[in-house]
Design an enzyme around this catalytic site. Structure first.
Site, PDB file in Angstrom:
ATOM      1  NE  ARG A  29      73.703   5.248 -17.362  1.00 34.69           N
ATOM      2  CZ  ARG A  29      74.809   4.572 -17.647  1.00 34.69           C
ATOM      3  NH1 ARG A  29      74.809   3.254 -17.618  1.00 34.69           N
ATOM      4  NH2 ARG A  29      75.916   5.217 -17.949  1.00 34.69           N
ATOM      5  CB  ILE A  30      66.371   1.547 -15.159  1.00 36.05           C
ATOM      6  CG1 ILE A  30      66.778   1.808 -16.620  1.00 36.05           C
ATOM      7  CG2 ILE A  30      64.869   1.253 -15.066  1.00 36.05           C
ATOM      8  CD1 ILE A  30      66.675   0.597 -17.539  1.00 36.05           C
ATOM      9  NE  ARG A  68      77.426  -6.369  -9.308  1.00 37.39           N
ATOM     10  CZ  ARG A  68      77.742  -6.141 -10.569  1.00 37.39           C
ATOM     11  NH1 ARG A  68      78.515  -6.963 -11.203  1.00 37.39           N
ATOM     12  NH2 ARG A  68      77.299  -5.086 -11.202  1.00 37.39           N
ATOM     13  CB  ILE A 116      61.066  -3.580 -16.124  1.00 35.39           C
ATOM     14  CG1 ILE A 116      61.682  -2.941 -14.888  1.00 35.39           C
ATOM     15  CG2 ILE A 116      59.558  -3.432 -16.083  1.00 35.39           C
ATOM     16  CD1 ILE A 116      63.047  -2.415 -15.015  1.00 35.39           C
ATOM     17  NE  ARG A 145      68.215  -8.271 -21.493  1.00 35.09           N
ATOM     18  CZ  ARG A 145      67.796  -7.056 -21.850  1.00 35.09           C
ATOM     19  NH1 ARG A 145      66.647  -6.590 -21.409  1.00 35.09           N
ATOM     20  NH2 ARG A 145      68.517  -6.312 -22.677  1.00 35.09           N
ATOM     21  CG  ASP A 149      58.339  -5.456 -20.405  1.00 32.79           C
ATOM     22  OD1 ASP A 149      57.380  -5.616 -21.195  1.00 32.79           O
ATOM     23  OD2 ASP A 149      59.376  -4.831 -20.710  1.00 32.79           O
ATOM     24  CD  GLU A 185      61.885 -11.404 -23.430  1.00 31.96           C
ATOM     25  OE1 GLU A 185      62.223 -10.707 -24.402  1.00 31.96           O
ATOM     26  OE2 GLU A 185      62.013 -11.039 -22.257  1.00 31.96           O
ATOM     27  CG  HIS A 245      61.627  -7.226 -23.811  1.00 39.08           C
ATOM     28  ND1 HIS A 245      62.679  -8.104 -23.781  1.00 39.08           N
ATOM     29  CD2 HIS A 245      62.175  -6.014 -23.533  1.00 39.08           C
ATOM     30  CE1 HIS A 245      63.797  -7.467 -23.500  1.00 39.08           C
ATOM     31  NE2 HIS A 245      63.508  -6.186 -23.348  1.00 39.08           N
TER      32      HIS A 245
HETATM   33  C1  8YV Z   1      65.483  -3.625 -26.156  1.00 35.34           C
HETATM   34  C2  8YV Z   1      66.058  -3.657 -23.818  1.00 35.34           C
HETATM   35  O1  8YV Z   1      66.726  -3.218 -26.529  1.00 35.34           O
HETATM   36  O2  8YV Z   1      67.438  -1.760 -23.583  1.00 35.34           O
HETATM   37  C3  8YV Z   1      67.266  -2.947 -23.331  1.00 35.34           C
HETATM   38  O3  8YV Z   1      68.088  -3.601 -22.672  1.00 35.34           O
HETATM   39  O4  8YV Z   1      65.783  -4.740 -23.425  1.00 35.34           O
HETATM   40  C4  8YV Z   1      65.158  -3.038 -24.823  1.00 35.34           C
HETATM   41  O5  8YV Z   1      65.209  -1.655 -24.834  1.00 35.34           O
HETATM   42  C5  8YV Z   1      64.508  -3.244 -27.177  1.00 35.34           C
HETATM   43  O6  8YV Z   1      63.340  -3.846 -26.823  1.00 35.34           O
HETATM   44  C6  8YV Z   1      64.884  -3.669 -28.590  1.00 35.34           C
HETATM   45  O7  8YV Z   1      65.510  -4.869 -28.666  1.00 35.34           O
END
Ligand code: 8YV
Length: 313
Positions: A155-156, A176, A231, A233, A257, A262, A280
């Site tokens: 999606r992103i 994948r 952006i 993980r 980000d 973290e 983040h």
């Molecule tokens: C966090 C995110 O949820 O949607 C995600 O997967 O990493 C962020 O939107 C937000 O920072 C709050 O925890």
């Protein structure tokens, strides 16, 4: 479900906590003097859990939550939730997809442009008086028309691809498997995508299946002219390999980000001008966070009313 008991595992906004508490009997876990002891003692009274990326619902917590039937997660990525453990017990999970696509894609492009054009670095240069003192700022790299590799055309990723088209970028992606009907060229080899790309943007899901997917080999394939943007993980990157490549000049730059542990960020990165760091905040705008909160509340209301979630994972 009459009078459900809710558990919120971590803080979000004041507004969200107020709205949740106005509608439900909710316990804020992080405010308990001893959250683990509270879970041991009262976990069996909870029907619905509200979690987030930073405050998830792991296996140990889930074990105490013997009555829970739903986890309503704030965020699109739910790697902080013990999904397998929940599903084994028939616990349903919702997340907040789509409402954060725009902002997360915007930040990806922002980090990309900033890293390539050295905006934050230029800002530091001006503020420090270095420009006024007569020094020249080093030339940067062009963005428009360059090659963009997207890892994770979900999606992103798809929204990032649309943004990149506005910059006349050439685009390929790795997943994948190929996305049916996608207008973009699929690259089955991640290393080959990195070798081809000027910019490699990571928009894939976190969790065990993607851990350290961006390996030393991928980073070396991106090379001294390449830029990595993350952006998604921190867990998807071999962070030690990334830091080493940046310190040794084997990678051109990085816009990050998200990080492995973290909120701590490797100290070496703080000294590098070719690295742009944000805390983040992909979804971190007033508009998007409000939309995410409303979607969590709507999922809870739907589950309480009908036993069904609006946006199940
Ligand atoms: C966090 C995110 O949820 O949607 C995600 O997967 O990493 C962020 O939107 C937000 O920072 C709050 O925890």
């Amino acid at each position: 479900m009459s009078e459900p008991r809710l558990l919120q595992t971590g803080p979000m906004t004041e507004r969200f906590s107020r709205r949740l508490a106005a509608q439900y009997a909710v316990t804020p876990l992080w405010l308990q003097p001893d959250p683990d002891a509270w879970l041991e003692q009262h976990g069996g009274e909870i029907d619905i859990v509200v979690s987030s990326a930073f405050y998830g619902c792991g296996a140990a917590q889930l074990q105490c939550l013997t009555r829970v039937r739903a986890i309503c997660h704030f965020g699109v990525g739910y790697d902080s939730v013990d999904v397998a453990g929940a599903q084994r017990r028939g616990i349903v999970i919702s997340n907040t997809p789509d409402v954060l696509n725009d902002c997360t894609a915007d930040l990806a492009m922002g980090l990309l442009i900033d890293t390539a054009r050295r905006i934050a670095w230029g800002d530091r240069f001006v503020r420090a008086g270095t420009w006024a003192a007569g020094q020249k700022f080093p030339l940067a790299s062009k963005v428009s028309g360059k090659r963009l590799g997207i890892v994770g055309l979900g999606r992103i990723g798809a929204v990032i691809a649309r943004r990149a088209a506005g910059f006349d970028m050439e685009l390929r992606y790795h997943n994948r498997s190929a996305v049916a009907g996608s207008p973009y060229r699929y690259e089955p080899s991640l290393v080959e995508l990195a070798r081809w790309a000027d910019f490699l943007v990571l928009a894939l899901v976190g969790g065990a299946g993607t851990r350290k997917l961006i390996s030393a080999e991928v980073i070396d394939a991106l090379g001294p002219q390449g830029v990595l943007i993350n952006i998604s993980r921190g867990s998807v990157v071999d962070e030690a390999a990334l830091v080493a490549a940046l310190v040794e000049g084997r990678l051109g730059g990085a816009g990050l980000d998200v990080y492995e542990s973290e909120p701590s960020v490797p100290a070496e990165l703080l000294k590098l001008d070719n690295v742009v760091l944000t805390p983040h905040v992909g979804s971190g705008t007033e508009e998007t966070r409000l939309a995410m909160e409303m979607l969590v509340l709507d999922n809870i209301a739907s589950f309480v009313a009908s036993g069904k979630l609006l946006t199940p994972i």
